[in-house]
Design an enzyme around this catalytic site. Structure first.
Site, PDB file in Angstrom:
ATOM      1  N   GLN A 130       0.844  -1.192   0.000  1.00 45.71           N
ATOM      2  CA  GLN A 130       0.000   0.000   0.000  1.00 45.71           C
ATOM      3  C   GLN A 130       0.879   1.241   0.000  1.00 45.71           C
ATOM      4  OE1 GLN A 130      -2.790  -0.881   3.071  1.00 45.71           O
ATOM      5  NE2 GLN A 130      -1.288  -0.866   4.718  1.00 45.71           N
ATOM      6  N   GLY A 131       0.607   2.128  -0.945  1.00 42.07           N
ATOM      7  CA  GLY A 131       1.407   3.342  -1.103  1.00 42.07           C
ATOM      8  C   GLY A 131       0.621   4.560  -0.669  1.00 42.07           C
ATOM      9  N   TYR A 132       0.721   4.867   0.626  1.00 43.92           N
ATOM     10  CA  TYR A 132       0.044   6.056   1.146  1.00 43.92           C
ATOM     11  C   TYR A 132       1.085   7.110   1.532  1.00 43.92           C
ATOM     12  CZ  TYR A 132      -3.469   2.410   2.086  1.00 43.92           C
ATOM     13  OH  TYR A 132      -4.317   1.354   1.998  1.00 43.92           O
ATOM     14  N   SER A 133       1.979   6.739   2.486  1.00 40.14           N
ATOM     15  CA  SER A 133       2.889   7.714   3.089  1.00 40.14           C
ATOM     16  C   SER A 133       3.873   8.287   2.082  1.00 40.14           C
ATOM     17  CB  SER A 133       3.683   7.056   4.218  1.00 40.14           C
ATOM     18  OG  SER A 133       2.813   6.451   5.121  1.00 40.14           O
ATOM     19  N   SER A 165       5.795  -0.994   2.957  1.00 48.31           N
ATOM     20  CA  SER A 165       6.051  -2.380   3.386  1.00 48.31           C
ATOM     21  C   SER A 165       5.751  -3.332   2.234  1.00 48.31           C
ATOM     22  CB  SER A 165       5.157  -2.759   4.564  1.00 48.31           C
ATOM     23  OG  SER A 165       5.353  -1.877   5.631  1.00 48.31           O
ATOM     24  N   GLU A 249     -10.041  -3.923   8.618  1.00 48.17           N
ATOM     25  CA  GLU A 249      -9.016  -4.433   9.530  1.00 48.17           C
ATOM     26  C   GLU A 249      -9.702  -4.831  10.836  1.00 48.17           C
ATOM     27  OE1 GLU A 249      -6.966  -5.963  10.162  1.00 48.17           O
ATOM     28  OE2 GLU A 249      -4.931  -5.436   9.634  1.00 48.17           O
ATOM     29  N   GLU A 379       1.255   8.725  19.389  1.00 51.96           N
ATOM     30  CA  GLU A 379       0.696  10.058  19.712  1.00 51.96           C
ATOM     31  C   GLU A 379      -0.681  10.233  19.054  1.00 51.96           C
ATOM     32  OE1 GLU A 379       3.710   9.505  18.566  1.00 51.96           O
ATOM     33  OE2 GLU A 379       5.141  10.401  19.945  1.00 51.96           O
TER      34      GLU A 379
END
Ligand SMILES: Cc1cc2nc3c(=O)[nH]c(=O)nc-3n(C[C@H](O)[C@H](O)[C@H](O)COP(=O)(O)OP(=O)(O)OC[C@H]3O[C@@H](n4cnc5c(N)ncnc54)[C@H](O)[C@@H]3O)c2cc1C
Length: 398
Positions: A130-133, A165, A249, A379
């Site tokens: 998965q390509g989000y960040s 990942s 999830e 956080e």
């Protein structure tokens, strides 16, 4: 809340246990669990394991039967995770395909997309990442800058992803791009593409983690190509797709809690093995006290997880309470692995080929820092718990 399993659920457990005994890789149950260091070989072995799971009907138990799943209930999923942890089953190389992409396509994909992708996800023929960040968009994904622009009958994608990942073994990427500019609402104008990772415009560079392993990557896209058929949902509606994906999830953290429980038992064994002045450490009152405190925390977290699970079953989908599970499991994992390294004493400072003791604990400890970041930092989880579980006022920084 009822902690006992029904007869049907126990039958499910027995069926899975029997299957695992017959189908785990040779020697696995006896403790021969070494996976190849070489990346291609590693990928080959784990794809083969994914295929074995598929053939046995155990690849994606929560998927509906018509798509190759078992339509398993949440409780059956829990049993599945418990049993997989019990036998320390090989990792699922297509975790993202099975738990995130597949269920999302079943929900909102077109018939052609279901036909094209679902079986290959199950068999392990196509591995997903998965390509989000991106360098400027992690906790706040609305900052993403990777752009997709329509060019004739296809789209050209340019930009950079980071921390991807499985990117180094993936065939496909569930990719978040910006397709238009809506300055008034940044979460508008995002589109999800299913991008082919094996095309000339895509370059994947592994990032070496502090434990020496390399499980995530930078991904660069230079005029990478996708078509309308690769879009999930509608153009500019990627935010809704992402929300739909996240609802799938259902039990992932539970699986990690069961692993944590097993790690606690392994730590007790470690304290039984290690001796100071001929006396096993487990006889030292300070060590016993620390172990007792860990036991209470692990057990408490599990019970809290079960409580949240009951809410999920009642509501049909997970709520903000799951942030508590994510926070607790990752931070507890870090504290427990640090304690195990401490038990090893001076042997604990050596890893890999220099190690005189089992270096598993050092790897777990070093990897534990990433786990408190990936999937939402501690956080951010604390903010969610404060605002959405406890009803406190919003974070003043936002
Ligand atoms: C092991 C691992 C695997 C990953 N796998 C993937 C993957 O497969 N695909 C993918 O796309 N990404 C992946 N990521 C990336 C991960 O999702 C991001 O690292 C994470 O969302 C944090 O984003 P960031 O690194 O940009 O940090 P930032 O968002 O820049 O945060 C920096 C710091 O500011 C804090 N912060 C930010 N916002 C707030 C807030 N509102 N309130 C309080 N504190 C705040 C954060 O907690 C953090 O300490 C992975 C990361 C790790 C470590």
């Amino acid at each position: 809340m009822d902690f006992s399993f029904t007869k049907k659920e126990e039958k499910f457990r027995t069926e899975l246990r029997t299957w695992l005994e017959a189908n785990l890789p040779e020697g696995w149950l006896e403790g021969k669990r070494d996976l190849p260091e070489d990346l291609d070989e590693y990928s080959r072995v784990l794809r083969a394991w994914q295929h074995t799971l598929y053939e046995g009907g155990w690849a994606a138990i929560a998927w509906p039967k018509e798509y190759g799943g078992r339509g398993a209930s949440l409780m059956e999923e829990i049993i599945y995770h418990q049993e997989m942890v019990r036998v320390k089953a090989p990792p699922l190389i297509n975790y993202i395909g099975i738990h995130m992409v597949g269920p999302t396509l079943i929900d909102i994909g077109t018939d052609e997309q279901k036909e094209r992708y679902l079986k290959k996800i199950l068999t392990g023929e196509e591995i997903w990442c998965q390509g989000y960040s991106e360098p400027g968009a992690g906790s706040d994904l609305t900052g993403l800058k990777t752009r997709a622009v329509k060019d004739g009958d296809h789209w050209l994608i340019n930009g950079q992803k980071v921390w991807t990942s499985f990117g180094h073994v993936a065939d496909k990427c569930f990719l978040l791009t910006r397709t238009s500019t809506h300055p008034e609402k940044k979460h508008r104008g995002i589109t999800v593409f299913m991008m082919d990772m094996h095309q000339p415009g895509v370059e994947t560079l592994p990032i070496v983690q502090m434990d020496g392993h390399s499980e995530f990557n930078e991904v660069y896209m230079t005029d990478a190509v996708a078509t309308d058929a690769d879009i999930v949902g509608q153009v500019d509606s990627g935010w809704h797709v992402l929300i739909a994906l996240m609802l799938h999830e259902r039990t992932g953290i539970g699986a990690e809690l069961f692993t944590l429980e097993k790690q606690f038992n392994d730590t007790v064994e470690l304290a039984q093995q290690y001796k100071v002045n001929g006396k096993p450490l487990i006889e030292n009152p300070a060590i016993r006290q620390k172990l007792a405190s860990f036991y209470a925390r692990v057990r408490g977290s599990l019970l809290n997880y079960y409580k949240n699970l009951t809410t999920t079953i009642k509501n049909g989908q997970p709520g903000a309470e799951t942030s508590i599970d994510k926070l607790v499991v990752t931070e507890l994992n870090q504290a427990l692995s640090a304690f195990a390294v401490e038990i090893q004493g001076h042997q604990g400072v050596l890893v890999d080929k220099d190690a005189v003791a089992d270096p598993k604990w050092q790897h777990l400890f070093l990897a534990s820092f990433g786990q408190t970041i990936g999937g939402g930092t501690s956080e951010v989880q604390r903010n969610t718990i404060g605002e959405r579980v406890l009803g406190l006022p919003k974070d003043m920084g936002r």
